[in-house]
Design a protein around this motif. Structure first.
Motif, PDB file in Angstrom:
ATOM      1  N   ILE A 167       0.903  -1.032   0.081  1.00 46.83           N
ATOM      2  CA  ILE A 167      -0.026   0.003   0.086  1.00 46.83           C
ATOM      3  C   ILE A 167       0.979   1.231   0.100  1.00 46.83           C
ATOM      4  CG2 ILE A 167      -1.602   1.315   1.331  1.00 46.83           C
ATOM      5  CD1 ILE A 167      -2.961  -1.466   2.518  1.00 46.83           C
ATOM      6  N   ILE A 173      -3.874   0.744  -2.723  1.00 44.95           N
ATOM      7  CA  ILE A 173      -3.039  -0.557  -2.995  1.00 44.95           C
ATOM      8  C   ILE A 173      -2.474  -0.461  -4.372  1.00 44.95           C
ATOM      9  CG2 ILE A 173      -3.655  -2.917  -3.244  1.00 44.95           C
ATOM     10  CD1 ILE A 173      -6.077  -2.389  -1.373  1.00 44.95           C
ATOM     11  N   VAL A 212      -5.858  -5.229   6.059  1.00 44.42           N
ATOM     12  CA  VAL A 212      -4.758  -4.518   6.007  1.00 44.42           C
ATOM     13  C   VAL A 212      -3.852  -4.774   7.113  1.00 44.42           C
ATOM     14  CG1 VAL A 212      -3.693  -2.214   6.262  1.00 44.42           C
ATOM     15  CG2 VAL A 212      -5.402  -2.650   4.691  1.00 44.42           C
TER      16      VAL A 212
END
Lengths: 771, 341
Positions: A167, A173, A212
């Motif tokens: 990221i 992303i 994440v």
């Protein structure tokens, strides 16, 4: 699932059935189960006789009633409900840990998962934090609503993982893969920063979830090349077998008066106090008058290394509860391990965490300003420094610190992120702090100026703990390993010799020098330069140390063949030059650098300009040892390359050395021009001094140099000339700017690294060690 | 009749006396002039020729104790150093980047002065600190002091800064009214966007050409480039044997103009004087490193569309692993301006 139908109780009501009349069964219309799914029908299985044989079956639909053919006998109802129509509305990602029975547990890094009693559908995915280089187990679930059922109840569908993507700093992303990810959620981060873990696409819809993970890392410049390489497997990673080795900041870098010369300069003192204690206090404990831990001067910054706390982003911090802790420790909080070292941490001045504190005077000044770069804290055995405080929030965001060693030891510096007693993540770096005298070799042929130097150098042990053998390197890791040997100059006590060598070691280290380093000590006198007897006695001791130096060079070449590099300062160039002369055609040094050499330039090249004085003795340096002969160092081959670092304004070799030459022959010596004879007058009987057997005595006490000192002379030929080029560096010019004051004679060892790194960078370039 | 004992004693005394006079003879210079000095003469012995040098073992013809002799040596050293003081005559002028005089520049100067013996410890200098302000013609001078070196510690004027390559140290007599030492200061407002690079390239030294692309910061053995460079030197040599060493730098898309004055910051590229190549031939002993040294050139690209400065050094061999090395740093102004700052 089935329900006993022979008993008209709660069992049948659970599936919206009843027995309104004896021998009949009904199923309500539009009845739903717990998940809001409609009951459609039920199959009733029953035994066909009282012995339980059978079975027989009958079916009851929702909203209808059937007659049971065998009332009272054993029977079971198997309901049928509408197939759930599911839609993924979200994903739930959580770390999980197994217990000894491979069952997921909550706490110790594990979070509640769907299906566990601790789990609630209101749970949101916790912040996922993983240490770079360690395996992290993630579970992913698609959170689904039942379109044809109770939409307040959810389904959780376990997910397989597909890929991990970087990221970027904007939170987007990227398409760049990172880390190693198994389908089962085992993630191995290989670099710090937020990572998107993508699930495999749903078979029906193609929908993917993304969790994440914040990969965190403690990063160091292990190979001290100026670049902190964050890659996994890169040169800046540590391990138990390859810790980051650094020296303890236990010296005394302070501003000084340069003895009687009254030039303010930063230097490494024999001992110094701090304003708070007024007691001898090494730099690692220096405090201002208010007791605040501060860095005493910019010179001390060469005893600091960088530490980056990587991957702790704003989003990570926002994802933590207010009582979360982020701290640095040796992993022994509450249970101190005395073998762990102690370090002190400060906020870094460099906005990018770079090396400006070592190379830029402005940044260095900011670094030593406690109002700009505050003290963060001390991490010793059993101690921790909390970083998740208002005071250090910016530090966490930037992640840039510098630190120094306070006490020796080996440990694993650990960054721990925890919530209450639950450790969310850890990352660590292996660090070893040593006394600097255990990082380089100290060879000596003796340090007593009244004792003749030995012919074989031995390892010095001043400053080593009793019983501890002096430091010596192990077998070099490769035959190409370079070894730089430093020969000191005049008027240094033993501790001063070591401090000069340590300054050289540190500054070469910060230039990225990857090889080994040693110093060669010889018995210089320790009196002031105005004492000509001491100066000339130092000279003869230096000449006499040439044999011991040569023997050391020969020995070093056995371990570091063709990779021994020699550098000598001031009077040390006498010993070094003589060692290389005695080597004959045997090259014992790859490169030899003379620094501010206190030696007649005519010893190498008799054509350099003469000093503008009248001479009472012949030039035996330039014509050894009869008129018309070649210079003393003619044809020397002990080193492949000779480089002269000179300063025409050097006070010591430009003024005092010259004046000393004027005053030769010294007390007790004379020269007779009538028969070209040299005499040691003696107390009762005079004795004649002859070349070559008394060369050192004649040079040191009798014969005046005719040329300027090598350390102040440009364009010296002989071995310093290669083709049409003179191998020389003029130190009074930019970027070195060595001046005319006394402090500049040893400037490379004094002041701070921002002012001197160019010198040492040039040293490595000239040695062929830094292309 | 004399006794044998007396004869022997007399002989011994004669031998001792002979030895004493022989000693005296060898302490002194063979010069017909006496080699003794007294303290009143010490200060005048500096430039005495052979035969007039003070014998420091003797004072008024008598041997001195070692500590007295050392003290005298210290005094002599001080006097020697004191005689290094010569009148300071320094003429300087401060100009801006366009060679206009800069007035009211504050200058701090230090002079290394050797004090009279006894004022400070022997061998210890003192610093004479002076302040000067340039006149309307940018000039400043230092006279009336003595010493053996002068350092210009700083030059300050608001919105100007001294060129970083300026030497700071000068002999005691430097510059004249007609030809002053020039100090160039640049307006801090003049800042151009420059493309810079500092890089080293490893090459083979068999004479094959290498093409350096200044924009991309790359080197290749073929293709396009702004500079073509080669070094020719045997990669296998016999230690001590002399070998031919040659190199050449050709401007492919640019002209080059060497600047040998190291104090020039090369902030303004000239318009003319560019040549197409630089060449050096020399002979190097096997085992030594041959080089061009670090040389500085202005470069003019695209026939004047761009200007730049480049510092380049060619080395062969650099070390055992690197037969040839090009050390390169440059700054190019892509705007077409000649200002390189």
């Amino acid at each position: 699932m089935y329900f006993p139908a022979y008993y008209n109780g709660d069992y049948l009501s659970a599936i919206a059935m009843s027995t309104p009349l004896s021998g009949t069964y009904s199923m309500a219309a539009n009845a739903t189960n717990l998940f809001g799914l409609q009951y459609l029908s039920a199959v009733i299985a029953y035994s066909t006789n009282l012995s339980g044989q059978g079975p027989g079956f009958t079916n009851v639909n929702a909203g209808s009633t059937v007659t049971f053919p065998q009332p009272g006998w054993w029977s079971y109802a198997f309901p049928s409900v509408a197939q759930p129509e599911l839609a993924t509305i979200n994903y739930y990602f959580a770390p999980f840990k197994y217990d000894a029975y491979y069952l997921p547990v909550v706490g110790v890094g594990g979070s509640p998962l769907p299906g566990m009693p601790e789990f609630s559908p209101t749970n949101r995915s916790p912040t996922l934090i993983a240490g770079v280089g360690s395996t992290y187990q993630v579970a992913g679930h698609a959170k689904q609503i039942i379109l044809n059922g109770d939409q307040k109840k959810f389904g959780y569908l376990g997910q397989y993982f597909d890929k991990a993507f970087q990221i970027d700093t904007n939170g987007n992303i990227t398409g760049n893969h990172t880390g190693i990810l198994s389908p089962f959620g085992e993630f191995f981060p290989t670099e710090p920063g937020p990572v998107a873990l993508a699930t495999m696409p749903d078979l029906d819809t193609g929908q993917c979830g993304t969790g994440v993970v914040y990969a965190i890392k403690l990063a160091l410049d292990v190979n001290h090349d100026g670049v902190i390489d964050l890659s996994f497997g890169g040169p800046d990673n540590t391990s138990p077998g390859r810790p980051f080795v650094f020296w303890c900041n236990n010296n005394y870098d302070r501003w000084d008066n340069d003895s009687i010369f009254h030039n303010q300069e930063q230097d490494d003192q024999i001992v110094a106090s701090c304003p708070f204690t007024n007691q001898p206090t090494p730099d690692c404990n220096y405090r201002d008058q208010f007791g605040q831990r501060v860095i005493p001067c910019t010179r001390d910054l060469e005893d600091f290394a960088r530490l980056w706390v990587c991957g702790v982003t704003d989003n990570l911090l926002l994802g933590l509860d207010s009582d979360a802790s982020i701290n640095l420790s040796w992993g022994d909080v509450g249970n101190p391990n005395p073998s762990n070292p102690t370090i002190d941490l400060f906020v870094a001045a460099d906005a990018d965490g770079g090396i400006g504190y070592l190379t830029n005077s402005t940044v260095a000044a900011q670094q030593t300003n406690q109002w700009v770069c505050s003290y963060v804290g001390r991490v010793g055995p059993g101690q921790k420094v909390e970083l998740n405080t208002v005071q250090f929030l910016d530090v966490l965001r930037s992640g840039h610190l510098i630190w120094c060693g306070v006490s020796n030891g080996t440990g694993v510096l650990t960054l721990t992120i925890s919530q209450g007693t639950n450790t969310l993540a850890q990352t660590s770096a292996h660090i070893q702090i040593q006394d600097i005298k255990r990082l380089y070799e100290r060879w000596t042929v003796g340090d007593d100026p009244d004792t003749a130097p030995k012919n074989l150098a031995y390892l010095a042990r001043e400053g080593d703990a009793p019983g501890v053998p002096p430091f010596q390197y192990s077998v070099p890791p490769a035959v190409s390993t370079p070894y730089i040997l430093l020969v000191h100059g005049f008027n240094l006590e033993v501790w001063d010799k070591d401090r000069f060598a340590e300054a050289a070691f540190k500054r070469l280290y910060w230039q990225g020098y990857q090889g080994r380093f040693g110093q060669f000590r010889w018995p210089t006198t320790q009196q002031h330069i105005y004492n000509p007897g001491a100066f000339d006695k130092s000279e003869i001791n230096s000449w006499s140390s040439g044999v011991g130096l040569l023997n050391l060079l020969v020995n070093l070449n056995k371990w570091y063949p063709t990779n021994v590099y020699l550098m000598a300062h001031s009077h040390g160039t006498v010993a070094a030059g003589e060692a290389l002369r005695l080597a004959g055609t045997n090259q014992v040094a790859n490169t030899y650098i003379t620094m501010q050499a206190a030696l007649d330039s005519h010893t190498y090249d008799s054509t350099t300009p003469m000093m503008p004085i009248s001479f009472d003795t012949p030039d035996r340096y330039g014509a050894y040892y009869i008129n018309g002969a070649a210079c003393y160092f003619n044809g020397v081959g002990g080193a492949g390359n000779y480089i002269n670092f000179f300063n025409p304004y050097d006070m010591v070799v430009g003024a005092i050395w010259q004046s000393d030459q004027v005053l030769k022959p010294d007390v007790g010596y004379s020269y007779h021009s009538s028969d070209d004879s040299w005499w040691d007058v003696g107390l009762i009987l005079a004795s004649q001094l002859r070349f070559p057997q008394n060369t050192y005595t004649i040079f040191s006490y009798c014969d005046q140099a005719h040329g300027f000192a090598l350390g102040s002379q440009n364009n010296v030929g002989g071995p310093f000339r290669s083709g049409v080029m003179y191998n020389q560096i003029e130190l009074d010019l930019p970027p070195y700017n060595f001046g005319a004051q006394h402090i500049y004679h040893s400037a490379e060892f004094r002041s701070d690294n921002p002012h001197r790194w160019q010198f040492w960078n040039q040293v490595l370039f000239q040695m062929g060690l830094k292309p | 009749m004399r006794s044998p004992v007396a004869i022997i004693c007399g002989f011994v005394l004669l031998v001792i006396a002979a030895a004493f006079f022989w000693q005296l003879n060898h302490r002194a210079s063979p010069s017909p002039e006496p080699n003794f000095v007294n303290t009143a003469n010490i200060s005048q012995t500096h430039s005495s020729g052979p035969g007039n040098k003070p014998d420091q073992t003797l004072l008024h013809g008598q041997p001195m104790k070692p500590e007295v002799a050392e003290a005298k040596r210290g005094e002599l050293l001080s006097r020697q150093l004191e005689q290094r003081n010569v009148p300071i005559d320094f003429c300087g002028r401060v100009i801006d980047q366009d060679t206009n005089a800069l007035a009211a520049v504050a200058i701090k100067i230090s002079i290394r002065h050797w004090p009279t013996a006894g004022v400070l410890a022997p061998g210890v200098s003192e610093e004479i600190h002076l302040d000067r302000l340039t006149d309307s013609d940018g000039r400043f001078e230092v006279h009336g002091e003595t010493g053996d070196a002068l350092s210009v510690l700083s030059l300050e004027k608001q919105a100007y800064e001294l060129t970083p390559t300026t030497p700071h140290h000068y002999p005691s007599s430097s510059g004249t009214v007609e030809n002053p030492v020039l100090f160039k200061m640049w307006s801090t407002n003049i800042q151009e966007h420059l493309v810079t690079l500092d890089k080293s390239f490893r090459i083979l030294t068999d004479g094959r050409p290498y093409f350096i692309n200044l924009v991309a910061g790359t080197i290749a053995e073929s293709g396009e480039g702004d500079l073509r460079v080669f070094i020719k030197y045997p990669m296998q040599v016999v230690r001590g044997a002399t070998n031919d060493w040659s190199c050449r730098i050709d401007g492919v898309t640019c002209g080059i103009l060497e600047q040998s004055d190291g104090s020039d910051p090369m902030y303004l590229a000239p318009t003319q004087g560019y040549v197409s190549s630089f060449e050096l031939k020399q002979q190097i002993k096997g085992g030594q490193r041959g080089s061009t040294g670090q040389r500085r050139f202005y470069i003019r690209l695209g026939n004047g569309q761009e200007y730049g400065r480049i510092e380049i050094g060619l080395y062969a061999p650099y070390n055992y692993q690197i037969p040839g090395l090009i050390r390169l740093s440059y700054a190019i102004n892509p705007s077409g301006s000649r200002i390189l700052r």
